[in-house]
Design an enzyme around this catalytic site. Sequence first.
Site, short mmCIF file in Angstrom:
data_model
loop_
_atom_site.label_atom_id
_atom_site.label_comp_id
_atom_site.label_asym_id
_atom_site.label_seq_id
_atom_site.Cartn_x
_atom_site.Cartn_y
_atom_site.Cartn_z
N HIS A 123 -4.58 14.55 17.07
CA HIS A 123 -5.68 14.31 16.34
C HIS A 123 -5.14 13.98 14.94
CE1 HIS A 123 -9.47 15.96 13.95
NE2 HIS A 123 -9.87 15.87 15.12
N ASP A 200 -0.92 22.80 18.16
CA ASP A 200 -2.52 22.68 17.80
C ASP A 200 -3.24 23.03 19.04
OD1 ASP A 200 -5.07 21.68 17.48
OD2 ASP A 200 -4.52 19.83 16.88
N GLN A 203 -8.11 22.72 20.92
CA GLN A 203 -8.87 22.64 22.11
C GLN A 203 -8.67 23.30 23.27
OE1 GLN A 203 -11.61 20.56 22.57
NE2 GLN A 203 -11.33 19.68 20.58
N LYS A 226 -14.86 25.84 17.35
CA LYS A 226 -14.76 25.25 18.83
C LYS A 226 -14.70 26.54 19.93
CE LYS A 226 -12.45 21.43 17.12
NZ LYS A 226 -13.36 20.06 17.26
N CYS A 364 -11.26 10.98 16.04
CA CYS A 364 -10.21 11.31 15.31
C CYS A 364 -8.89 11.11 15.96
CB CYS A 364 -10.42 12.52 14.63
SG CYS A 364 -11.71 12.95 13.61
N1 PMP Z 1 -7.12 19.48 16.62
C1 PMP Z 1 -7.70 19.07 17.50
C2 PMP Z 1 -6.87 18.79 18.91
C3 PMP Z 1 -9.24 18.89 17.58
O1 PMP Z 1 -9.85 18.54 18.60
C4 PMP Z 1 -9.71 19.12 16.24
C5 PMP Z 1 -11.26 18.98 16.27
N2 PMP Z 1 -11.79 17.79 16.79
C6 PMP Z 1 -8.96 19.44 15.24
C7 PMP Z 1 -7.42 19.59 15.50
C8 PMP Z 1 -9.34 19.72 13.93
O2 PMP Z 1 -10.26 20.79 13.97
P1 PMP Z 1 -11.42 21.08 12.62
O3 PMP Z 1 -11.86 19.99 12.18
O4 PMP Z 1 -12.16 22.30 13.12
O5 PMP Z 1 -10.20 21.71 11.37
#
Ligand code: PMP
Length: 406
Positions: A123, A200, A203, A226, A364
């Site tokens: 991401h 990270d 998910q 999430k 993203c």
């Molecule tokens: N890493 C992953 C794999 C994500 O899916 C996301 C959110 N889509 C993020 C990081 C970033 O999360 P946040 O926008 O809640 O900081």
Amino acid sequence: MLDIESLISDFPILDRKVNGQRLVYLDNAATTQKPMPVLMASRHYYEAVNSNIHRGTHFLARLATDAYENARKTVARHLHVLDPREIIFTSGATDSINLVAQSLARSGKIGVGDEILISTLEHHANIVPWQMLCEQTGAILRVVPCAEDGTIDEVAFHQLLGKQTKVLALVWISNSFGVAHPIHRLTAEAKKSGALVLIDAAQAAPHMTMDVPAIGADFLVFSGHKVYANTGIGVLWGRADVLDSLPPWRGGGEMIKEVTFEKTTYNELPFKFEAGTPNIEGAISLAAAFDYLDELGMDEIRQHEANLLEIAAQSLTDSVPGIHLYGPAERTCALSFGIEGIHHYDLGTLIDQMGVAVRTGHHCCQPLMARFGITGTVRASFGIYNTEKDVDALTSSVHKAVSMLR
Ligand code: PMP
């Protein structure tokens, strides 16, 4: 087995109608809906507890401090972490990764020619903070490629990993394709070669048991929104000895031991990394969400969602000609697809009119989209309250939309 019908009634928003239709919410990888115990925890906090924490002598200040620190303990327990000081509350996964990258940048531990290793599936939140670190320090960003099915190229991983690798930063489960990285194996290799490892888990957190110490990494991050908790709260877990060895990133109240105009000394963990008034209510909501999920059972949740993903993959393949599913056969949380000759945005807009909420676009993950020569996909992502009825609604709405667009 999850009792889905009773669980659904915990989520008031699922009663909403969208365009006169039952809401079929399949955008859980972007954010999840909130159950009553989480909503009530937030409400109770403001109705009966609200106060600033840590330095107050009065009743509410003590109550709020206890609630916030108990939330830290609940999060630690959920992650199988023994020492709650290793739980740093942040505003989300993005904030947590920036905290690690910027503390490392300030630490002097990363220099010219050192390498940061990430994967193609990351991401933007696990790419851009490292690029910023590289700009600041002269380090180099290296990227492990992936195979056609989105799984990581482990041969290339071994070739890229070396003494020059100072950080391995890896997504556990890809938000775009639902691919799970073999993080235990890759972490062990990276630790052998002396790198710091950040996982990270944005998910992974909503879908599986996280035995954090068993992974063997140095840092792990995720976002509250999430995992059925509020927005604006997240977690950085870090190994105490590693966190102790790093300087703070943000300065201000709470993170200090003593301040004079000449010199400031810093507080101990976890406060060293929590400058300013934290998101007290958010932390409490996160604890309520983990209590809720633990009551359901993370293994049951995983099984339920894996079953839905499998059915969805099969029924979309069977009923939509020209569909291409991204990722390997075994996916977690998200199912991404494209349909020949149809733009993902058009498809997403049409099925929204039928009450089905999915996400379209690059999720993203622009470098990942570029790797596959696409600008985006349609992504259906599942949560605890989804059912086979939702899968049917997805399949029939996609089928209908495709016949309208062709
Ligand atoms: N890493 C992953 C794999 C994500 O899916 C996301 C959110 N889509 C993020 C990081 C970033 O999360 P946040 O926008 O809640 O900081």
